[in-house]
Write a protein that holds these residues in place. Structure first.
Motif, mmCIF file in Angstrom:
data_model
loop_
_atom_site.group_PDB
_atom_site.id
_atom_site.type_symbol
_atom_site.label_atom_id
_atom_site.label_comp_id
_atom_site.label_asym_id
_atom_site.label_seq_id
_atom_site.Cartn_x
_atom_site.Cartn_y
_atom_site.Cartn_z
ATOM 1 N N TRP A 16 -0.220 -7.154 2.652
ATOM 2 C CA TRP A 16 -0.145 -5.872 1.961
ATOM 3 C C TRP A 16 -0.432 -5.970 0.457
ATOM 4 N N ARG A 20 -3.505 -3.679 -0.490
ATOM 5 C CA ARG A 20 -2.881 -2.402 -0.807
ATOM 6 C C ARG A 20 -3.856 -1.347 -1.312
ATOM 7 N N GLY B 188 1.682 1.424 3.785
ATOM 8 C CA GLY B 188 1.792 0.183 4.527
ATOM 9 C C GLY B 188 3.139 -0.021 5.181
#
Lengths: 200, 200, 200, 200
Positions: A16, A20, B188
Motif C-alpha cells: 500500500w 497508494r 486501501g
C-alpha cells in the motif's frame, strides 16, 4: 481466516505505501484497464503475477478452465458473458487474452470425466469445450492428450468469443486484439498461440 | 500485446527465480489452496495483491460484482457454480471469501441501469442481486446507495452460497468458513462483514 | 532416385508454370529473403510448408534439433554460424526464427542418450543444449521432459544467437527480431515463445 | 513476424486439412524418410518444393553452399556431420542427394572472397571446398567459373561423404545411393551429375 488477514496486513505494510498514489488515482478517475484476461480459477495461475501487472491494468475473469460460452443472450445468468460485455463494451479494453495452463483440473475432467463428487456443475460447464476433447482424441490417446486439450480449449474459447457480435466487430475494426496463451506451471514458461484468432 | 509480454518478462526476471521452487512443488504435488475467493473482475481489486498471496494459495473466481447465483443444477452452463463445486468439493478449501469493493460498476448498473451498450448480459447477470437493490433503496436515495448496495450484494452472494447443499453441509460440519469483505479502492482498507455467516 | 526424379517432374509440371516469373525475377535480381529460419532436419517440419512460404522468402538452416552453437570464430568449420553470418550480415534478414518441434529425435538423444549407432557426432552436437537438459530435469522426471526440453533447446539457441556480436547489435538497433517457436506434429499447431529474446 | 504468422495460417487453412492424416500418422509411428538432401540455405532452392515432397519424405540439411566437411569425429560441434549420422545411421535413408544451385553466394565468396562484413565464419566454412576452387580456376578465368565451381563443390561434398566410414560402407553394401545435382534458379531445371558416385 487468519492467513487471509495476515496477508492483508502485509499488503497494508508493504504494498500500500508504494501503490497508494496509484490506487487513489484509480479511485478518483475510475479504472481504464488496457487488457482483459480470461484465466482459470486454479491457484497457480494468477494473471497479475504472471504478467507482472499492477492495479488498474487487467480486467480479469477467472472460471474453471478459462472457458467462454457461446453468445446466448437469453436473459438467464451468464457471468462470463456479462464480464465480457463489461470489459469490451463498457471499459473498451484493447486486448483480450485467454490463458490456459498445464495440469488444468477442468480439462482433466473433460478428458476423463469429472470426479464423482463434482457432477452438479463441472461436467455441464466443461461441455462448452466438448469439441476440444473430440478434436484431440481424434489424434492421440487420452493418456497423452492433457496439454493438447488445454490448448484446444483455449481455441474453443477464442472461437466462442467471436460469436459475440460486438467482440467480432471490435476485432474486425481493429479496436480489439485476441490472443491465446498457455502457462506451464512446472517451468514457469508462457507460450502464445500462433493462430490465435483466425484458425479457430 | 506488448505490455502483457513485457510484464511476463518482468515475472520471469524478478518473480520466477524467487518462486521457482514453489511453482515446481505445486506442479509436482498439485494445488492445495486453503482459500477460495470470489471477487470482482475489476482491475483494481486483485485478491492475490490484496491478500499478499503467493502461488498455490487462492482458488479464485472473478466475475462482475462477485456474484454467486442460487443453486440451479439444470445442466446448463454455470461457470461460478462449477468453480464453486471444484473449489469446495474437489479441492476442499477450508475458507471461502466473497470480496466486494468500492466503485463497483456492476453495482452501479444494478442501481441505475446498465449502460445502453451493455444490455445483452449485464442486466440479467446483475439481477441475481436484485434483492440487495430493493433492500437498500428502501432505506436511502439512490445517490447515496452505492456502498450499501455493494455490501448487500456480498450478503446476497453469501446467502446464495448456502443454497448449495454441499456448501451448507461443509459449513455445518465445520469444514468450511464463509466470510464477506469489502475493499475500499481509494483508501486501501479492507472491511470484514461482522455478520458473515449467521446473517445469511 | 526415382521418387526424387518423379517429384521433380511434378514440380516442373505443376509448380514451375505458376512460379516461373517469380524464379526468374529471383534469378535476375538476387534473393532478398525477409526471414531466416533455423529448423530441424526432421522430415516432418519443413519451414516452407509450415509457413506457406514461396521461393525467395525464407533463408533456411536445417540441422539436428535446430541448434545454434555459441559464437566461436576460431577458423574451423562452423556451418550454422556461417549461414547465420550470411543471412544476417550479407542478406540482412529482418526476422530470425528458431523453430523446435515435437518428437525431436535429437532432443530424445539429449535426454536419454544417443542410439549406440550414432555416437560419432550426435552426442557432441547435442551437447550444445546440455543446459536445456539440466534445467528441465531439475523440474521433472525424464519421462515427462521431452516437450519441455524441446522448448528449452529453442531457448538455448536463442541465447546463443545473442553471443554473436552482430546478431546482438542488430537486435539492439531494431534491425532484427528473434522469435522462438514449437511445432506440434500430431496436431499441426504452432506455438510462439512469449519470452523469445530477453528471458534467455 | 506477421508474414510468418500469416503464412502459418494459410498452412492451417489450406494444407493442414489435406495433410492432416499424414501428419498424424507421422506423429504416431515416427518419421521414415526415404531420402536425405543436403542443400543450400538459399531462399530459392527449397528441396521440398523442387522435389514435390510431402511431410515425412525428406530429411534435410541446409547450410551455406550444401557442403559436407570431411569425417572428423573430434568431439567438437559438427552440425552437418551429426545430421548425416542421424539420417544414415538412425533413420537409415536409402538415398542421399547433395543439391547445388545457380548463383550460390557461398560459391561466389569462395571464388572472389567473402564480403568484408562476413569474415568471421563464411571464409573458414567455404574453405571446405577450396579444392573445387583450384580445380576450376586451373581451367578458366574467375569471371566464367561460377557454375563450374558450384558443380565442383557438389563433387567435393560427395567425396567427403565417402570419408565417413558408415556412409562408405552403406554405399558399398548397396543400402545407400549418393547423387549430386544442380538446380538452375532462372530456368527451373535440375541437372544430375553423371559421375555422382564413381567419380568421387
Amino acid at each position: 481466516m487468519q492467513r487471509l488477514i495476515d496477508g492483508y496486513r502485509r499488503f497494508r505494510a508493504d504494498t500500500w505505501p508504494q501503490e497508494r498514489a496509484r490506487f487513489e488515482e484509480l479511485a478518483s478517475r475510475g479504472q481504464r484497464p488496457h487488457t482483459m484476461v480470461i484465466a482459470c480459477s486454479d491457484s497457480r495461475v494468477d494473471p497479475a503475477v504472471i504478467f507482472g501487472a499492477g492495479p488498474g491494468e487487467l480486467f480479469v475473469v477467472r472460471n474453471v478452465a478459462n472457458l467462454v460460452p457461446p453468445y446466448t443472450p437469453d436473459g438467464t445468468y451468464h457471468g462470463t458473458s456479462a464480464a465480457l460485455e463489461f470489459g469490451v463494451r463498457v471499459l473498451g479494453v484493447s486486448q483480450l487474452m485467454v490463458m490456459g495452463h498445464a495440469m488444468c483440473g477442468g480439462v482433466t475432467a473433460l478428458l476423463r470425466g469429472a470426479p464423482p463428487e463434482a457432477r452438479d456443475f463441472v461436467p455441464a460447464w466443461m461441455s462448452i469445450a466438448i469439441e476440444a476433447r473430440s478434436r484431440v482424441l481424434a489424434c492421440m490417446p487420452v493418456e497423452q492428450a492433457q496439454e493438447a486439450c488445454e490448448l484446444e480449449t483455449v481455441r474453443v474459447s477464442l472461437a466462442n468469443l467471436l460469436t459475440f457480435p460486438w467482440v467480432a466487430e471490435a476485432v474486425t475494426e481493429g479496436r480489439l486484439t485476441l490472443q491465446g496463451a498457455h502457462f506451464a506451471v512446472a517451468t514457469g514458461r508462457l507460450m502464445l498461440l500462433a493462430d490465435h484468432t483466425e484458425a479457430v
